[in-house]
Scaffold this motif. Structure first.
Motif, mmCIF file in Angstrom:
data_model
loop_
_atom_site.group_PDB
_atom_site.id
_atom_site.type_symbol
_atom_site.label_atom_id
_atom_site.label_comp_id
_atom_site.label_asym_id
_atom_site.label_seq_id
_atom_site.Cartn_x
_atom_site.Cartn_y
_atom_site.Cartn_z
ATOM 1 N N LEU A 191 39.511 35.883 42.354
ATOM 2 C CA LEU A 191 40.321 35.924 43.544
ATOM 3 C C LEU A 191 41.003 36.989 44.103
ATOM 4 N N ILE A 192 41.321 38.024 42.991
ATOM 5 C CA ILE A 192 41.813 39.139 43.344
ATOM 6 C C ILE A 192 40.701 40.076 44.004
ATOM 7 N N GLN A 193 39.741 39.845 43.682
ATOM 8 C CA GLN A 193 38.416 40.571 44.213
ATOM 9 C C GLN A 193 38.169 40.200 45.672
ATOM 10 N N LEU A 194 38.320 38.841 45.934
ATOM 11 C CA LEU A 194 38.332 38.193 47.025
ATOM 12 C C LEU A 194 39.138 38.571 48.048
ATOM 13 N N VAL A 195 40.667 38.706 47.682
ATOM 14 C CA VAL A 195 41.525 39.306 48.470
ATOM 15 C C VAL A 195 41.443 40.388 48.830
ATOM 16 N N SER A 196 40.910 41.613 47.993
ATOM 17 C CA SER A 196 40.882 42.781 48.528
ATOM 18 C C SER A 196 39.470 43.025 49.171
ATOM 19 N N GLY A 197 38.900 42.129 49.663
ATOM 20 C CA GLY A 197 37.758 42.365 50.674
ATOM 21 C C GLY A 197 36.306 41.830 49.959
ATOM 22 N N GLY A 198 36.036 41.297 49.046
ATOM 23 C CA GLY A 198 34.921 41.139 48.365
ATOM 24 C C GLY A 198 34.090 42.226 48.356
ATOM 25 N N GLY A 199 32.940 41.963 47.889
ATOM 26 C CA GLY A 199 31.637 42.842 47.939
ATOM 27 C C GLY A 199 31.791 43.543 46.554
ATOM 28 N N GLU A 200 30.750 44.436 46.390
ATOM 29 C CA GLU A 200 30.611 45.098 45.139
ATOM 30 C C GLU A 200 31.693 45.717 44.657
ATOM 31 N N LEU A 201 32.325 46.460 45.535
ATOM 32 C CA LEU A 201 33.728 47.356 44.858
ATOM 33 C C LEU A 201 34.932 46.794 45.256
ATOM 34 N N ALA A 202 34.707 45.465 45.153
ATOM 35 C CA ALA A 202 36.035 44.832 45.509
ATOM 36 C C ALA A 202 37.020 44.795 44.169
ATOM 37 N N GLY A 203 38.054 45.140 44.508
ATOM 38 C CA GLY A 203 39.158 45.121 43.201
ATOM 39 C C GLY A 203 39.041 46.680 42.509
ATOM 40 N N SER A 204 38.266 47.592 43.268
ATOM 41 C CA SER A 204 38.366 48.867 42.708
ATOM 42 C C SER A 204 37.875 49.801 43.622
ATOM 43 N N PHE A 205 38.065 51.135 43.340
ATOM 44 C CA PHE A 205 37.863 51.890 44.380
ATOM 45 C C PHE A 205 37.072 53.214 43.726
ATOM 46 N N GLN A 206 36.538 54.377 44.190
ATOM 47 C CA GLN A 206 35.855 55.199 43.634
ATOM 48 C C GLN A 206 36.256 56.595 44.095
ATOM 49 N N VAL A 207 36.348 57.458 43.490
ATOM 50 C CA VAL A 207 36.978 58.896 43.698
ATOM 51 C C VAL A 207 36.005 59.817 43.007
ATOM 52 N N ASN A 208 35.212 60.615 43.744
ATOM 53 C CA ASN A 208 34.161 61.723 42.985
ATOM 54 C C ASN A 208 33.388 60.974 42.033
ATOM 55 N N GLY A 209 33.013 59.759 42.379
ATOM 56 C CA GLY A 209 31.740 59.077 41.467
ATOM 57 C C GLY A 209 32.697 58.392 40.236
ATOM 58 N N VAL A 210 34.125 58.390 40.043
ATOM 59 C CA VAL A 210 34.455 57.496 39.108
ATOM 60 C C VAL A 210 35.393 56.478 39.576
ATOM 61 N N THR A 211 34.982 55.281 39.093
ATOM 62 C CA THR A 211 35.596 54.069 39.501
ATOM 63 C C THR A 211 36.902 53.667 39.014
ATOM 64 N N ASP A 215 39.161 50.678 38.617
ATOM 65 C CA ASP A 215 39.206 49.262 38.275
ATOM 66 C C ASP A 215 40.442 48.628 38.472
ATOM 67 N N TRP A 216 41.148 48.489 39.755
ATOM 68 C CA TRP A 216 42.687 48.224 39.663
ATOM 69 C C TRP A 216 42.529 46.466 39.442
ATOM 70 N N ALA A 217 41.741 45.815 39.606
ATOM 71 C CA ALA A 217 41.962 44.391 39.450
ATOM 72 C C ALA A 217 41.882 43.937 38.059
ATOM 73 N N SER A 218 41.179 44.694 37.342
ATOM 74 C CA SER A 218 41.345 44.550 35.854
ATOM 75 C C SER A 218 42.848 44.962 35.261
#
Length: 140
Positions: free
Chosen positions: A42-62, A64-67
């Protein structure tokens, strides 16, 4: 040495504590499974869904704020259940005992006997001191 260890293990409170730890761990596993299976998606759906939902990448490092949010929710649910099913009922019972509405655990025969002996010794010392004081004797 082994006898002392056996005596330690056979005390009621050690067994109760061990059972509480096992049940607590099992309950935490159930809450974790619930939050992983239902809340994290549900958190991942609220954050937009898709492959990187619930997370973001900076310089190739993921990241995972959903966790993290999922772990916080797991903690809050577990803490709430422990409070409402363990702490609050025990606190209520303790308050009732203090007000005299509910009797506490009964004391063993040994404790009652030792309490009576203590009280008799205390009375003996007090009456002996009062007798010396009334006779005008000097305290020892």
């Amino acid at each position: 040495m082994l006898k002392g260890f056996k005596d330690f293990l056979m005390r009621g409170n050690v067994i109760d504590l061990a059972v509480a730890v096992v049940v607590g761990a099992a309950f935490t596993a159930v809450v974790t499974a619930f939050t992983e299976a239902f809340l994290k998606p549900l958190i991942q759906l609220v954050s937009g869904g898709g492959e990187l939902a619930g997370s973001f990448q900076v310089n190739g490092v993921t990241f995972d704020w959903a966790s993290f949010v999922n772990a916080v929710i797991t903690f809050v649910i577990t803490a709430a259940v422990v409070y409402f099913l363990v702490v609050l009922p025990l606190k209520t019972i303790q308050e009732r005992r203090q007000r005299g509405e509910e009797s506490g655990p009964s004391e063993s025969d040994e404790v009652v006997l030792l309490t009576e002996i203590r009280d008799l010794l205390r009375e003996g010392r007090e009456s002996e001191a009062a007798g010396r004081h009334a006779a005008g004797g000097a305290p020892e």
